[in-house]
Scaffold this motif. Structure first.
Motif, PDB file in Angstrom:
ATOM      1  N   HIS A  65      11.313   6.573 -11.402  1.00 39.07           N
ATOM      2  CA  HIS A  65      11.078   5.292 -12.059  1.00 39.07           C
ATOM      3  C   HIS A  65      10.586   5.518 -13.489  1.00 39.07           C
ATOM      4  O   HIS A  65      11.073   4.876 -14.427  1.00 39.07           O
ATOM      5  CB  HIS A  65      10.061   4.468 -11.251  1.00 39.07           C
ATOM      6  CG  HIS A  65       9.695   3.178 -11.888  1.00 39.07           C
ATOM      7  ND1 HIS A  65       8.563   3.030 -12.659  1.00 39.07           N
ATOM      8  CD2 HIS A  65      10.319   1.983 -11.887  1.00 39.07           C
ATOM      9  CE1 HIS A  65       8.513   1.793 -13.100  1.00 39.07           C
ATOM     10  NE2 HIS A  65       9.557   1.123 -12.652  1.00 39.07           N
ATOM     11  N   CYS A  66       9.636   6.424 -13.665  1.00 39.25           N
ATOM     12  CA  CYS A  66       9.128   6.738 -15.008  1.00 39.25           C
ATOM     13  C   CYS A  66      10.249   7.273 -15.897  1.00 39.25           C
ATOM     14  O   CYS A  66      10.373   6.881 -17.065  1.00 39.25           O
ATOM     15  CB  CYS A  66       7.984   7.745 -14.938  1.00 39.25           C
ATOM     16  SG  CYS A  66       6.457   7.052 -14.263  1.00 39.25           S
ATOM     17  N   ASP A  95       8.717  10.427  -0.474  1.00 36.77           N
ATOM     18  CA  ASP A  95       9.772   9.630  -1.101  1.00 36.77           C
ATOM     19  C   ASP A  95       9.199   8.749  -2.210  1.00 36.77           C
ATOM     20  O   ASP A  95       9.749   8.685  -3.321  1.00 36.77           O
ATOM     21  CB  ASP A  95      10.470   8.716  -0.077  1.00 36.77           C
ATOM     22  CG  ASP A  95      11.424   9.448   0.836  1.00 36.77           C
ATOM     23  OD1 ASP A  95      11.822  10.592   0.518  1.00 36.77           O
ATOM     24  OD2 ASP A  95      11.790   8.856   1.885  1.00 36.77           O
ATOM     25  N   ILE A  96       8.088   8.094  -1.929  1.00 34.18           N
ATOM     26  CA  ILE A  96       7.475   7.197  -2.918  1.00 34.18           C
ATOM     27  C   ILE A  96       7.058   7.977  -4.158  1.00 34.18           C
ATOM     28  O   ILE A  96       7.270   7.529  -5.287  1.00 34.18           O
ATOM     29  CB  ILE A  96       6.286   6.432  -2.292  1.00 34.18           C
ATOM     30  CG1 ILE A  96       6.808   5.431  -1.250  1.00 34.18           C
ATOM     31  CG2 ILE A  96       5.448   5.737  -3.359  1.00 34.18           C
ATOM     32  CD1 ILE A  96       5.729   4.839  -0.361  1.00 34.18           C
ATOM     33  N   GLN A  97       6.487   9.174  -3.961  1.00 27.83           N
ATOM     34  CA  GLN A  97       6.088  10.001  -5.100  1.00 27.83           C
ATOM     35  C   GLN A  97       7.317  10.360  -5.936  1.00 27.83           C
ATOM     36  O   GLN A  97       7.288  10.257  -7.174  1.00 27.83           O
ATOM     37  CB  GLN A  97       5.383  11.265  -4.615  1.00 27.83           C
ATOM     38  CG  GLN A  97       4.894  12.156  -5.741  1.00 27.83           C
ATOM     39  CD  GLN A  97       4.192  13.402  -5.208  1.00 27.83           C
ATOM     40  OE1 GLN A  97       4.083  13.619  -4.009  1.00 27.83           O
ATOM     41  NE2 GLN A  97       3.721  14.226  -6.114  1.00 27.83           N
ATOM     42  N   LYS A 122       3.144  10.048  12.058  1.00 26.74           N
ATOM     43  CA  LYS A 122       2.462  10.683  10.931  1.00 26.74           C
ATOM     44  C   LYS A 122       3.463  11.426  10.050  1.00 26.74           C
ATOM     45  O   LYS A 122       3.380  11.355   8.821  1.00 26.74           O
ATOM     46  CB  LYS A 122       1.365  11.637  11.436  1.00 26.74           C
ATOM     47  CG  LYS A 122       0.546  12.227  10.318  1.00 26.74           C
ATOM     48  CD  LYS A 122      -0.599  13.054  10.816  1.00 26.74           C
ATOM     49  CE  LYS A 122      -1.303  13.615   9.600  1.00 26.74           C
ATOM     50  NZ  LYS A 122      -2.500  14.287   9.855  1.00 26.74           N
ATOM     51  N   ARG A 123       4.428  12.136  10.659  1.00 25.22           N
ATOM     52  CA  ARG A 123       5.471  12.817   9.880  1.00 25.22           C
ATOM     53  C   ARG A 123       6.302  11.796   9.092  1.00 25.22           C
ATOM     54  O   ARG A 123       6.656  12.040   7.953  1.00 25.22           O
ATOM     55  CB  ARG A 123       6.365  13.667  10.783  1.00 25.22           C
ATOM     56  CG  ARG A 123       5.718  14.973  11.230  1.00 25.22           C
ATOM     57  CD  ARG A 123       6.722  15.911  11.898  1.00 25.22           C
ATOM     58  NE  ARG A 123       7.437  15.288  13.017  1.00 25.22           N
ATOM     59  CZ  ARG A 123       7.033  15.299  14.291  1.00 25.22           C
ATOM     60  NH1 ARG A 123       5.909  15.920  14.621  1.00 25.22           N
ATOM     61  NH2 ARG A 123       7.741  14.708  15.230  1.00 25.22           N
ATOM     62  N   ASP A 124       6.607  10.669   9.726  1.00 24.32           N
ATOM     63  CA  ASP A 124       7.344   9.614   9.022  1.00 24.32           C
ATOM     64  C   ASP A 124       6.569   9.153   7.783  1.00 24.32           C
ATOM     65  O   ASP A 124       7.126   9.049   6.687  1.00 24.32           O
ATOM     66  CB  ASP A 124       7.594   8.402   9.931  1.00 24.32           C
ATOM     67  CG  ASP A 124       8.719   8.616  10.925  1.00 24.32           C
ATOM     68  OD1 ASP A 124       9.484   9.605  10.778  1.00 24.32           O
ATOM     69  OD2 ASP A 124       8.835   7.789  11.859  1.00 24.32           O
ATOM     70  N   VAL A 125       5.279   8.889   7.966  1.00 21.25           N
ATOM     71  CA  VAL A 125       4.448   8.415   6.852  1.00 21.25           C
ATOM     72  C   VAL A 125       4.388   9.475   5.760  1.00 21.25           C
ATOM     73  O   VAL A 125       4.479   9.154   4.562  1.00 21.25           O
ATOM     74  CB  VAL A 125       3.038   8.017   7.354  1.00 21.25           C
ATOM     75  CG1 VAL A 125       2.084   7.808   6.191  1.00 21.25           C
ATOM     76  CG2 VAL A 125       3.119   6.771   8.229  1.00 21.25           C
ATOM     77  N   GLU A 126       4.262  10.747   6.133  1.00 27.39           N
ATOM     78  CA  GLU A 126       4.247  11.820   5.128  1.00 27.39           C
ATOM     79  C   GLU A 126       5.563  11.851   4.349  1.00 27.39           C
ATOM     80  O   GLU A 126       5.567  11.990   3.123  1.00 27.39           O
ATOM     81  CB  GLU A 126       3.987  13.173   5.803  1.00 27.39           C
ATOM     82  CG  GLU A 126       2.561  13.341   6.305  1.00 27.39           C
ATOM     83  CD  GLU A 126       2.377  14.577   7.200  1.00 27.39           C
ATOM     84  OE1 GLU A 126       3.388  15.264   7.507  1.00 27.39           O
ATOM     85  OE2 GLU A 126       1.233  14.831   7.594  1.00 27.39           O
ATOM     86  N   CYS A 127       6.665  11.721   5.053  1.00 22.58           N
ATOM     87  CA  CYS A 127       7.984  11.689   4.393  1.00 22.58           C
ATOM     88  C   CYS A 127       8.099  10.478   3.475  1.00 22.58           C
ATOM     89  O   CYS A 127       8.614  10.579   2.354  1.00 22.58           O
ATOM     90  CB  CYS A 127       9.110  11.682   5.421  1.00 22.58           C
ATOM     91  SG  CYS A 127       9.351  13.254   6.256  1.00 22.58           S
TER      92      CYS A 127
END
Length: 143
Positions: free
Chosen positions: A42-43, A34-36, A25-30
């Motif tokens: 990117h913008c 990162d994606i955000q 879950k911590r990995d997914v949150e990180c």
């Protein structure tokens, strides 16, 4: 137990399985963070690339202006050459010689200014095109 993938729950204790889940879950949150951040970058990159395209378009307009200036200089040189030939046919006269010398000095100055402008344009153009090629190559290599 980080970094291991259990084969079955029976091989791990429930506590170990819960620890794995918390870690995942911590990995997914990180990863989501990162994606955000990457989306914001990117913008910003799109805006920067559009600004670069605008600069490249301005460079194209400057190339057109430079070509027009070279054409104008070429026309001026032709007219100067005709005036010189005509004055030589008339004969040598001090007033004509002074006028031709003045015209020749002006033509020489115009030529030198255009030569300097051409060298600046050449340097900028080569640098800009090399950087565009580097960016294109870098983006292609990343895919």
């Amino acid at each position: 137990m980080q970094g291991t993938i259990p084969m079955t729950i029976s091989e791990n204790s429930a506590a170990e399985s819960h620890a794995d889940h918390r870690h995942w879950k911590r990995d997914v949150e990180c990863w989501n963070e990162d994606i955000q951040n990457w989306r914001m970058e990117h913008c910003a990159a799109i805006v920067q690339l559009q600004e670069a395209v605008d600069r490249i378009n301005e460079h194209g307009k400057a190339l057109d202006e430079h070509a027009n200036a070279v054409a104008s200089l070429e026309t001026s040189l032709g007219a100067h050459e005709k005036n010189l030939a005509a004055s030589l046919q008339i004969g040598s006269d001090a007033a004509i010689d002074d006028r031709m010398n003045d015209q020749h000095a002006k033509q020489s100055e115009l030529h030198l200014c255009q030569q300097n402008a051409h060298e600046r344009m050449k340097k900028y153009h080569h640098q800009a095109m090399a950087k565009v090629a580097m960016l294109k190559n870098a983006l292609e290599a990343a895919c």
